[in-house]
Scaffold this motif. Structure first.
Motif, PDB file in Angstrom:
ATOM      1  N   ALA A  62       0.814  -1.220   0.000  1.00  0.00           N
ATOM      2  CA  ALA A  62       0.000   0.000   0.000  1.00  0.00           C
ATOM      3  C   ALA A  62       0.848   1.271   0.000  1.00  0.00           C
ATOM      4  N   PHE A  63       2.174   1.137   0.143  1.00  0.00           N
ATOM      5  CA  PHE A  63       3.043   2.322   0.235  1.00  0.00           C
ATOM      6  C   PHE A  63       4.173   2.211  -0.792  1.00  0.00           C
ATOM      7  N   PRO A  64       3.851   2.388  -2.071  1.00  0.00           N
ATOM      8  CA  PRO A  64       4.835   2.168  -3.145  1.00  0.00           C
ATOM      9  C   PRO A  64       5.988   3.162  -3.149  1.00  0.00           C
ATOM     10  N   GLU A  65       5.847   4.285  -2.455  1.00  0.00           N
ATOM     11  CA  GLU A  65       6.930   5.275  -2.421  1.00  0.00           C
ATOM     12  C   GLU A  65       7.986   4.944  -1.375  1.00  0.00           C
ATOM     13  N   THR A  66       7.729   3.935  -0.579  1.00  0.00           N
ATOM     14  CA  THR A  66       8.651   3.561   0.500  1.00  0.00           C
ATOM     15  C   THR A  66       9.359   2.258   0.154  1.00  0.00           C
ATOM     16  N   GLU A  67      10.672   2.224   0.359  1.00  0.00           N
ATOM     17  CA  GLU A  67      11.465   1.015   0.123  1.00  0.00           C
ATOM     18  C   GLU A  67      11.524   0.219   1.427  1.00  0.00           C
ATOM     19  N   PHE A  68      10.851  -0.917   1.447  1.00  0.00           N
ATOM     20  CA  PHE A  68      10.808  -1.761   2.637  1.00  0.00           C
ATOM     21  C   PHE A  68      11.802  -2.916   2.498  1.00  0.00           C
ATOM     22  N   TYR A  69      12.693  -3.058   3.469  1.00  0.00           N
ATOM     23  CA  TYR A  69      13.617  -4.187   3.538  1.00  0.00           C
ATOM     24  C   TYR A  69      13.084  -5.121   4.612  1.00  0.00           C
ATOM     25  N   TYR A  70      12.437  -6.182   4.145  1.00  0.00           N
ATOM     26  CA  TYR A  70      11.658  -7.061   5.007  1.00  0.00           C
ATOM     27  C   TYR A  70      12.462  -8.330   5.311  1.00  0.00           C
ATOM     28  N   TYR A  71      12.936  -8.440   6.551  1.00  0.00           N
ATOM     29  CA  TYR A  71      13.702  -9.596   6.995  1.00  0.00           C
ATOM     30  C   TYR A  71      12.766 -10.603   7.656  1.00  0.00           C
TER      31      TYR A  71
END
Length: 357
Positions: free
Chosen positions: A200-209
């Motif tokens: 839902a937040f395409p402008e944010t780069e999420f690094y999901y561990y």
């Protein structure tokens, strides 16, 4: 000095503290045997600093979908097996036992009358600190799970109690912050729930561990990463903020690096519920009772940056232990808090004043 160091293996926070303390014990000339319990041997990783370490069953906590699995936990933990491990652990060659909420080493030390020192966040709950979600059972678990003669509790603030600042296991120096980079580490939540929220937040780069990921994979702005200590530390160093469960160690490291924090506590777990309460009272982070898009969106727009630089607590604890005078942990507490950034104290004292007026 010959030391047996017991570490609880449920979650990774206890291991992070042990990794921070281990090199200082080695530098001080201590001969240390490390004992880990709470998960299977093949589920531990990056264990090189601990040499020829021991793995026992101990006791642990089982979870699913962000909640404690009470029945499964009771079925997993075998009191008879625990008693056999305690009885069979020979401490005759050791001068001291250190336990980070590890029950076999703690109870073996009590049974064999070997001096013992406990180091960990759970021991702060023996004092008057923010607590919620507790019960007679949870209080007794905190008190009796891994007791020791001397107990060094850790927390983000002292709350006028003889507890210590956090131990932060950090190799990376703070880097230039990437404003739209967020670390996600929700070990108690299902990726099937987390990933749709992040989309839902395409402008944010999420690094999901996540422990369920076997290899790195980039899905647009969502970067799936397997659990890897070195990679995680590097991403933590230059991220803008962290979304995680309300465990103690990762939040401590994030605060020390001035990262914004959003936590979702594990339901049914008094420690995590209390940690979330303390974060709010200290005005150090944000919380959400459930994983939801609105909470994440609000936090991304409005989160305040904390400033909580802590001293080298691991080194100070080892120096204190090796000095041999363990009668006054209060003096160690005062020394370390005097070296701590006082933004935390000012924030909490201001709220206390408003509440009492």
């Amino acid at each position: 000095m010959r030391i047996l160091y017991g570490v609880q293996g449920t979650g990774n926070g206890h291991l992070s503290r042990a990794r921070a303390i281990a090199p200082h014990l080695a530098a001080a000339g201590a001969e240390v045997t490390y004992l880990f319990s709470g998960r299977e041997r093949d589920q531990f990783f990056d264990m090189e600093p601990f040499g020829d370490w021991i793995c026992l069953s101990g006791m642990t906590l089982l979870t699913a979908n962000g909640k404690v699995r009470t029945l499964a936990t009771a079925q997993r933990n075998n009191p008879w097996r625990l008693w056999q491990e305690i009885k069979n652990l020979d401490l005759s060659g050791y001068d001291l036992v250190i336990t980070d909420f590890e029950p076999v080493s703690a109870w073996a030390a009590r049974r064999q009358k070997v001096p013992s020192i406990a180091v960990g966040h759970q021991y702060a709950f023996h004092y008057d600190i923010p607590q919620t979600g507790d019960s007679i059972i949870s209080r007794n678990v905190m008190r009796m799970f891994a007791p020791a003669k001397v107990q060094l509790g850790l927390h983000w603030y002292h709350f006028e109690q003889p507890i210590l600042p956090p131990i932060c296991d950090l190799d990376e120096h703070p880097s230039a912050v990437i404003d739209n980079k967020i670390i996600v580490y929700l070990g108690f939540e299902s990726p099937d729930v987390v990933i749709p929220l992040l989309k839902a937040f395409p402008e944010t780069e999420f690094y999901y561990y996540c422990a369920e990921f076997n290899q790195a994979e980039d899905l647009g702005h969502i970067h799936k990463r397997p659990i890897c200590r070195d990679g995680f530390k590097k991403d933590l160093a230059d991220c803008y903020g962290v979304i995680c469960n309300a465990g103690f160690e990762l939040v401590s490291e994030a605060l020390h690096l001035s990262k914004r924090v959003l936590v979702k506590p594990l339901h049914g777990q008094m420690e995590q519920l209390s940690n979330a309460l303390a974060l709010e009272q200290l005005d150090l982070g944000s919380t959400m009772d459930e994983l939801n898009k609105d909470s994440i969106g609000t936090w991304l727009k409005t989160a305040k940056q904390p400033h909580c630089q802590y001293p080298d607590v691991a080194k100070a604890i080892v120096e204190w232990i090796m000095a041999g005078d363990w009668s006054s942990p209060g003096s160690l507490s005062e020394k370390l808090w005097s070296q701590t950034n006082q933004t935390v104290a000012k924030s909490y004292q201001t709220e206390e004043a408003v509440t009492s007026s």
